[in-house]
Design a protein around this motif. Sequence first.
Motif, PDB file in Angstrom:
ATOM      1  N   GLU A   1       0.831  -1.207   0.000  1.00 29.83           N
ATOM      2  CA  GLU A   1       0.000   0.000   0.000  1.00 29.83           C
ATOM      3  C   GLU A   1       0.865   1.257   0.000  1.00 29.83           C
ATOM      4  N   ALA A   2       1.954   1.225   0.787  1.00 33.39           N
ATOM      5  CA  ALA A   2       2.848   2.383   0.810  1.00 33.39           C
ATOM      6  C   ALA A   2       3.469   2.620  -0.563  1.00 33.39           C
ATOM      7  N   SER A   3       3.884   1.547  -1.223  1.00 30.15           N
ATOM      8  CA  SER A   3       4.476   1.688  -2.555  1.00 30.15           C
ATOM      9  C   SER A   3       3.474   2.275  -3.533  1.00 30.15           C
ATOM     10  N   GLU A   4       2.220   1.805  -3.425  1.00 29.41           N
ATOM     11  CA  GLU A   4       1.198   2.321  -4.339  1.00 29.41           C
ATOM     12  C   GLU A   4       0.944   3.806  -4.103  1.00 29.41           C
ATOM     13  N   LEU A   5       0.860   4.197  -2.827  1.00 32.16           N
ATOM     14  CA  LEU A   5       0.640   5.613  -2.520  1.00 32.16           C
ATOM     15  C   LEU A   5       1.815   6.476  -2.987  1.00 32.16           C
ATOM     16  N   LEU A   6       3.025   6.002  -2.730  1.00 32.76           N
ATOM     17  CA  LEU A   6       4.202   6.775  -3.126  1.00 32.76           C
ATOM     18  C   LEU A   6       4.319   6.857  -4.645  1.00 32.76           C
TER      19      LEU A   6
ATOM     20  N   ILE B   1       5.527  10.701   3.294  1.00 29.80           N
ATOM     21  CA  ILE B   1       6.335   9.670   3.961  1.00 29.80           C
ATOM     22  C   ILE B   1       6.109   9.655   5.476  1.00 29.80           C
ATOM     23  N   PRO B   2       6.196  10.784   6.203  1.00 28.44           N
ATOM     24  CA  PRO B   2       5.946  10.718   7.651  1.00 28.44           C
ATOM     25  C   PRO B   2       4.530  10.256   7.989  1.00 28.44           C
ATOM     26  N   GLN B   3       3.561  10.570   7.136  1.00 33.29           N
ATOM     27  CA  GLN B   3       2.196  10.138   7.406  1.00 33.29           C
ATOM     28  C   GLN B   3       2.067   8.623   7.313  1.00 33.29           C
TER      29      GLN B   3
END
Length: 690
Positions: free
Chosen positions: A305-310, A323-325
Amino acid sequence: MSAEAGPATAGARNGAVRRVRLPADRRTPAAARAVVRSVLAEAHLDELANEALLLTTELTTNAVEHARTELDIEVVADEVGLSVTVSDFAPGSGDELTVGTRNDATEINEVSERGRGLLLVDHFASRWGTTYLPTGKGVWFRLDRPGADPPAGATAGGESMPTSAGPGAADSSAPSASAMSELMQTAPDVYADDPLPDFAANLLSRVAEMVGAAGGTIRLDRGDGQGHQVLARFGRQPRPDTELLRVPLSVHRPYAGELELDAAPSAYAQPLAVLTAERLSLHLENDRLRRADVRRQTWLTFLAEASELLAQSLDVELTMALIPQLVVPRLGQWCAVHTTDEWGRLRLAAASHADESVLPQLHKVLEETGPDSIQARLREASRSAAQIPLGGPMEGFAVPLIARGQRLGTLAVGRHQRHRHDPDEVSVLEDVARRSALAIENARIHAERRRVAQTLQQSLLPPVLPVVDGIGFAAEYVPTGYDAEVGGDFYDVVPLLDGRWLVVIGDVSGKGVQAAAVTGLVRDVIRVLVGDGKPLPEALARLNETLVERGGGRYCTLALAAVGPGVGDRLDVSLHLAGHDRPVLLAAGGGAEFVGAGGTALGLLDTITSPTAEISLAPGDSLIFYTDGVTERRRGRELFGTDRLRDAAAPLAGYSADVVAARLRAAAINFSVEPPRDDIAILVLRNDAV
C-alpha cells in the motif's frame, strides 16, 4: 540400565496377539492405541485400559519424535495382563533412554528431558525394559491385573527392572492414570478466536489438582512492550513468604514466560509441572509462529500500500510530506524526512509526530546543531550510508535515503513509547526508506522532465499574439494530461510582406521530443518561406518536400490563412488546408458552418494538393481554427466531434475572439472528466471592424 529381554508371552495362547508396522508420523500414536484397545476388548482386560493407552501413547510418541523410523507394535494379552512392545529401526546406544531408579525421589528431578515420558511408564507399569537388536531397539512394558501373579518367565534372559505391585500400588499422592491421560490429551479449541487462555487455564487447573497445589499462575510476555501478563490463574494468591515451584516456558524470543505452582514438594510435582509447561510451550510456539506469519503478511500489505501511494505522487513536495504520514504512528512515534541540497546540506522537508502538540518541540530539536545533536547524527547517517541510532530526548534511529546510487537525505524515526523497534520493524522501516527514496527520485526526475517539456512547448508557441487594428486574434492551448510530454500541436501568427497576416495552426503526428523537433522544423520553415515572399501553395510544397526528405514517419496537418483588408469593412481570407480539419465560420448575425476544402497532409507523398478557398468576413464574423484534440476528446466511447463543436460555437456569435476561444475551450474540457489525451489548440480570427 541393563538391556533386558522382552516381556514374557507365557499364556498368550489363551489371550490375543497383535503385531503391526506403522509409519513415523503424528497419526501413529492414535493407530497404536486402536490396536491396544482391540486387544484389551478381546482379552477382557478393560480394567487396564487407562494405563495401557497412556503408556502406549508415551512410547509411540517418544519413538516417533526421536527415532523417526517406522515402528513395530506388538501387543500380547493373557489371562492376567498385557504386554506392549514398541520397536524402532534407529541405531543407537543403550544410554539414550536411561532413567533413574524407579520411584526414587532423589533421582526423579534429574530425569533428562527425553526420559519424562518413561517416568510415567516407570510409575504405572508392572515391569518395563528395553531390548536392543542389530536393526534397532524396542521398549516394552507389562501391566498385570491388580492382585494377579506375574506369569512365569517374565524376566528370563536378563535383569528385570524393579517391580511394583501394579497400578494403584504407587504412592497415594501419585496421580492416577486417568488424570494423566486427561492431562496429556488436553488440547486447545481449534475453533476459538484465541484458544490459549482457556487452554492454559485448563492445563493449570488439572496439574494443580494432580499435585495438590493451592494455587498457580501462568505468565506470558509476548514481547509487545506490555511485559509479563497473566495468561491463566488457579486457586488462591500465594502468601509473600511462600516458596513457589517455578518452571520457565520453553519458547523462543520475543516470547518468554513461566508456570508457577503453590505446591508442596513431592516426587511428582516438579516433573508434572515441567511436562505441563512443555505442552503449553508447544502451543505457545504455534501461537508465536502464527502471529509472526500474520504480522509479516500485514507488513507486506503495508509495504504494498505504501508503494502504491508513493508511486501515485509525482510531486516532490507532496511525496516527502506523505512519507511521515505513512510511518507515524504505525512504525514510530515521530518521523522526519531530510533532503540533501546541492551543497550537501540537510534540509528538513517534512516531519510528523503522533502527538501534534509536541511537533514544535520536535522541530526545535531537529534544528539544533552541535556534535551531539540529531543533526550531527543525521549527517553521519547520510555520509556513511548506514543506520545510525539517535539518542537524547528524541530516541530512535536514522536510515539514509539512497536511490540509484545517489544519497538524497535521511529518514529519522522515533521509537514507540511502549517498546523499542524489533528486527521486523527495523527491516520494514529500511524497506520504507528505500521505497521512499526511489519515489522522491522519480518525482524529481518527473519534475525535471515536466520543466523541460513546458520550456520546449512554450518555445513552439508565440509568447503573445499581435494586436492589429480591425483584426482580433485569440488562442487557447491545453497540453495533454501527461504534462511531462511535449505535444505536436502549435499555432502562430506571422506578418506577410504585402501587409497581410498569416494565421497558422498545425498538428504533427505523435508526441515527445521527436514530435517537438518536427513541430519546430515546420514552424521555422514556414516563417522562412513566407518571409522570403513565397506564395502559400509554393510554401506548402516546399515544406512537404522537406518533411519527405527528412523521413522518420512523421507527418503534419496544416491550416494556413492569409488575412488582409477587403472591400469596405470586410476582411479577405485566403484559406489553404493541408489535411487539416475545416475551420468554422461564425457569422455575426448567428449561424455557424464549416468552410474550405480538404487537402493532402504534409510529409506522406511527394506531391500534395491544397485547394484555395476565398472567404470574406463581415464585421463581427469569426473564423475558428482547431486541432483534433478538440474533436477527438472522449467521454467513454463518445467523441466531442465536429458537429458538437459547431453547435457550441453558434451561440457565441457577436462575442470577442477571446471569449469565443475561452468558451470553446471550456466546452471541450468539460465534455469529459478525464484529462486530455491529446493537445487542445484553438485559434480564433475575428473581424473587429466597427
